[in-house]
Design an enzyme around this catalytic site. Structure first.
Site, PDB file in Angstrom:
ATOM      1  NE  ARG A  28      78.839  -5.577  34.755  1.00 10.28           N
ATOM      2  CZ  ARG A  28      77.781  -5.030  35.337  1.00 10.28           C
ATOM      3  NH1 ARG A  28      77.181  -3.990  34.777  1.00 10.28           N
ATOM      4  NH2 ARG A  28      77.328  -5.498  36.479  1.00 10.28           N
ATOM      5  CB  THR A  87      75.070  -9.224  44.298  1.00  9.85           C
ATOM      6  OG1 THR A  87      74.984  -9.336  42.874  1.00  9.85           O
ATOM      7  CG2 THR A  87      75.716 -10.464  44.869  1.00  9.85           C
ATOM      8  CG  ASP A 115      73.624 -17.716  36.855  1.00 16.58           C
ATOM      9  OD1 ASP A 115      72.784 -18.058  37.703  1.00 16.58           O
ATOM     10  OD2 ASP A 115      74.000 -16.535  36.698  1.00 16.58           O
ATOM     11  CE  LYS A 172      77.362 -15.552  35.878  1.00 15.15           C
ATOM     12  NZ  LYS A 172      76.135 -15.226  35.082  1.00 15.15           N
ATOM     13  CB  THR A 211      57.991 -27.322  36.750  1.00 21.08           C
ATOM     14  OG1 THR A 211      56.591 -27.511  36.524  1.00 21.08           O
ATOM     15  CG2 THR A 211      58.604 -26.604  35.559  1.00 21.08           C
ATOM     16  CE  LYS A 266      70.844 -15.446  39.302  1.00 21.32           C
ATOM     17  NZ  LYS A 266      71.543 -15.337  38.004  1.00 21.32           N
ATOM     18  CG  LEU A 267      65.480 -24.162  36.681  1.00 26.01           C
ATOM     19  CD1 LEU A 267      66.749 -23.676  36.028  1.00 26.01           C
ATOM     20  CD2 LEU A 267      65.394 -25.683  36.639  1.00 26.01           C
ATOM     21  CG  ASP A 298      57.778 -23.362  37.570  1.00 24.30           C
ATOM     22  OD1 ASP A 298      56.677 -23.668  38.073  1.00 24.30           O
ATOM     23  OD2 ASP A 298      57.901 -22.852  36.445  1.00 24.30           O
ATOM     24  CB  ILE A 299      55.367 -26.238  40.926  1.00 26.99           C
ATOM     25  CG1 ILE A 299      55.375 -26.873  39.534  1.00 26.99           C
ATOM     26  CG2 ILE A 299      54.390 -25.068  40.996  1.00 26.99           C
ATOM     27  CD1 ILE A 299      54.043 -27.520  39.155  1.00 26.99           C
TER      28      ILE A 299
END
Length: 232
Positions: free
Chosen positions: A211, A119, A59, A32, A68, A61-62, A64-65
């Site tokens: 991690r 999360t 990753d 990722k 776009t 995470k878009l 927006d309108i």
């Protein structure tokens, strides 16, 4: 559908991520690439890791309108990533626009999934900060259903919700679950966590592990342990 472990390469530079990936001599983990690394190094880091033979979950995470997001997804589709995502909270219309933008002229596209609730968000935070007064389980399922209606392939959700998502949206609807920790590990800032074995049992299709692998003294052994516990 085969299960897989995705390693969250949340590094700040190309040198760090390449040094990490160099440790894997006999395997090519699904990785990722998140905001930190992408913003530091740009699209070229995606190309270079892809050239090494790794599958990539981009990753970003878009949210927006719709127009776009559609145009942005069209750009991301050219990077040959295997999976990418957006926020389900952007509405069905935004998610539908994302599918249109991500789909290449030949009809192919990466897997597209939606983030339901992060999360790090628990029900108290959701109610106090976001003014969402429905139970978190109900909100996650509603967002997942919206994603399915919009034509997405699945959702990012807590492992605690993966089984229920499959009940609501079907077994073919993908669940990608972060917040996974080893039973003897530190949960960090995650509120809703589960072990790889528990995630497997409850029905997660992919787990995202950061991690516990990247900060391990022996990342390869930690990755292999994760695969054993989750994939079998």
């Amino acid at each position: 559908m085969g299960k897989d472990v995705i390693v969250a390469c949340d590094f700040a530079s190309k040198d760090e991520v390449m040094n990490f990936l160099d440790e894997f001599k006999d395997s090519k983990p699904f990785v990722k690439i998140g905001m930190e690394l992408f913003y530091a190094e740009g699209p070229q880091i995606v190309r270079e890791i892809k050239q090494r033979g790794h599958k990539i979950f981009l990753d970003l995470k878009l949210h927006d309108i719709p127009n776009t997001v559609k145009k942005s997804m069209a750009v991301l589709s050219k990077l040959d990533v295997d999976m990418t995502n957006l926020h389900a909270g952007g509405t069905v219309a935004m998610m539908q626009a994302a599918v249109e933008g991500l789909t290449r002229p030949d009809g192919t596209r990466p897997i597209l999934i939606a983030v339901t609730q992060l999360t790090s968000t628990d029900e108290e935070r959701m109610k106090k900060d976001l003014l969402i007064n429905e139970p978190i389980d109900k909100v996650v399922m509603h967002y997942a259903h919206n994603a399915k209606i919009a034509g997405l392939d699945g959702v990012v959700c807590s492992p605690l919700e993966a089984g229920k998502v499959h009940e609501v949206c079907g077994n073919e609807f993908i669940t990608v679950t972060p917040g996974v920790r080893f039973a003897d590990g530190d949960v960090g800032d995650q509120k809703r966590v589960m072990t790889p074995a528990q995630a497997k049992e409850i029905g997660s299709d992919y787990i995202v592990v950061g991690r516990p692998i990247t900060a391990s003294p022996d990342p390869v052994a930690a990755y292999e342990r994760c695969v054993r516990e989750f994939v079998g």
